[in-house]
Write an enzyme that holds these catalytic residues in place. Structure first.
Site: not given
Length: 381
Positions: A45, A67, A208, A210, A239, A256, A259
């Site tokens: 990402s 992703t 959790a 964006r 970010e 981040h 996942g």
């Protein structure tokens, strides 16, 4: 075939080493000299696959992101070049679900509220793969879980509703939506100052998905007023450059990585490898299980973790989320530090999922509950 890939997509040498010539790049953007000869591009990402990048890749035929999200892919530009693209839907849903479960247990444990779980109302915002994974785990704790997802509700999904006020009055709000700025239901700054003003200190808000789904500047302004909700953020606006002023107000802050279990990351790699091989009509000789190392955790009896405090202790031991919080506060305050935490996340001791923990159960109800929580549960005589 020349395959150019982000070096932080795991297991690609094992998956694609015999499929083509694999070259890995470091950083956010592949260098022009690699793009020039690339037939396939595999990204995460952090890489923006836009028209400018595609212009440097004249023979590119396939792009995939390991992703769930695909906001970083310029789909129109890819389609204009007739470049096939793919993402990895659901690849890390269980990992995100376990992150939410762990965060909720950690917060309730710290607030001495584990005894309240049966009375808690949970709003899952976004009933896709990750939202469903989070919801099923919290429902297994005995919480009352409902799903806010207007597009799905309009499509007739019986689980979903479109009552925003019900979300804002829930005890726990967990966000699991893509970042969108257009359409009937944009998610950019879905949680804005108006929504934050309606929340109180007894509530828990988890992001959790964006970073920009929550207005981070509004969060700081709201928290400065006092009596703000408990906040758990895995994602941040801007970010890897984040607003450091937000960190003191967060109960849990992580870079981040919700996942980023080994299963989630390797699962994403396997999905894009499968899509690549399908596009080029090449067999993929390796199975997912072949590239995941074994875990030898001792089998536990269901009775030993039937009580919620004991279950919370086990989950927090298997995934010590507070370690990720400490690393974020110590090393994630700069753009390079944030990126390094993601890049090297638990490199020497990868986070493994609860399905590696076997639970011996004595009845069907126990099996159902522990499977819903994500464990490898089975019934013994």
């Amino acid at each position: 075939m020349h395959i150019v890939a982000d070096q932080n997509i795991p297991a690609l040498p094992e998956l694609l080493g015999n499929v083509g010539h694999l070259t890995c790049y470091v950083g956010r953007t592949p260098p022009p000299e690699l793009l020039e000869t690339a037939d396939a591009l595999l990204v995460r990402s952090i890489t923006q696959v836009d028209a400018a990048l595609l212009k440097q890749a004249p023979q590119l035929k396939f792009v995939a992101t390991a992703t769930i999200g695909k906001e970083h892919l310029a789909i129109d530009a890819l389609d204009a070049r007739a470049i096939q693209w793919a993402n990895a839907p659901g690849c890390n849903a269980d990992s995100v679900g376990e992150y939410v479960l762990t965060a909720v247990l950690k917060v309730l444990q710290q607030q001495h509220r584990l005894g309240e779980v049966l009375d808690l109302d949970v709003a899952i915002v976004g009933a896709g793969h990750t939202g469903t994974a989070a919801g099923q785990r919290l429902a297994a704790l005995g919480m009352n879980v409902h799903y806010y997802d207007p597009p799905l509700a309009e499509q007739g999904d019986s689980r979903a509703h479109s009552h925003w006020q019900r979300v804002l009055t829930s005890d726990i709000i967990s966000l699991h939506v893509p970042l969108t700025r257009k359409g009937l239901y944009p998610t950019h700054h879905l949680i804005d100052i108006e929504a934050l003003q309606s929340l109180h200190s007894g509530q828990l808000l988890i992001n959790a998905c964006r970073g920009a789904v929550i207005d981070n500047h509004a969060v700081i302004a709201r928290c400065e007023q006092g009596e703000c909700p408990t906040l758990v953020f895995d994602v941040f606006e801007g970010e890897p450059e984040i607003n450091k002023a937000i960190l003191p107000y967060l109960a849990i802050a992580t870079p981040h990585i919700a996942g980023h279990s080994l299963e989630g990351k390797v699962g994403g790699a396997y999905q894009v490898a499968t899509a690549l091989c399908k596009h080029f009509d090449i067999p993929l000789p390796v199975k997912l299980a072949d590239v995941l190392p074994e875990v030898n955790w001792r089998t536990l009896g269901a009775v030993s973790i039937q009580r919620l405090p004991d279950l919370a202790k086990l989950v927090l031991a298997l995934y010590p989320i507070d370690e990720d919080d400490r690393m974020m506060r110590s090393h994630g305050l700069t753009a390079s530090g944030f990126d390094q935490l993601r890049k090297n996340y638990r490199k020497d001791n990868p986070r493994r999922q609860l399905n590696n923990q076997s639970i011996a159960c004595h009845n069907a109800a126990q099996v159902i509950r522990f499977k819903q929580l994500g464990f490898n549960a089975y019934q013994v005589c």
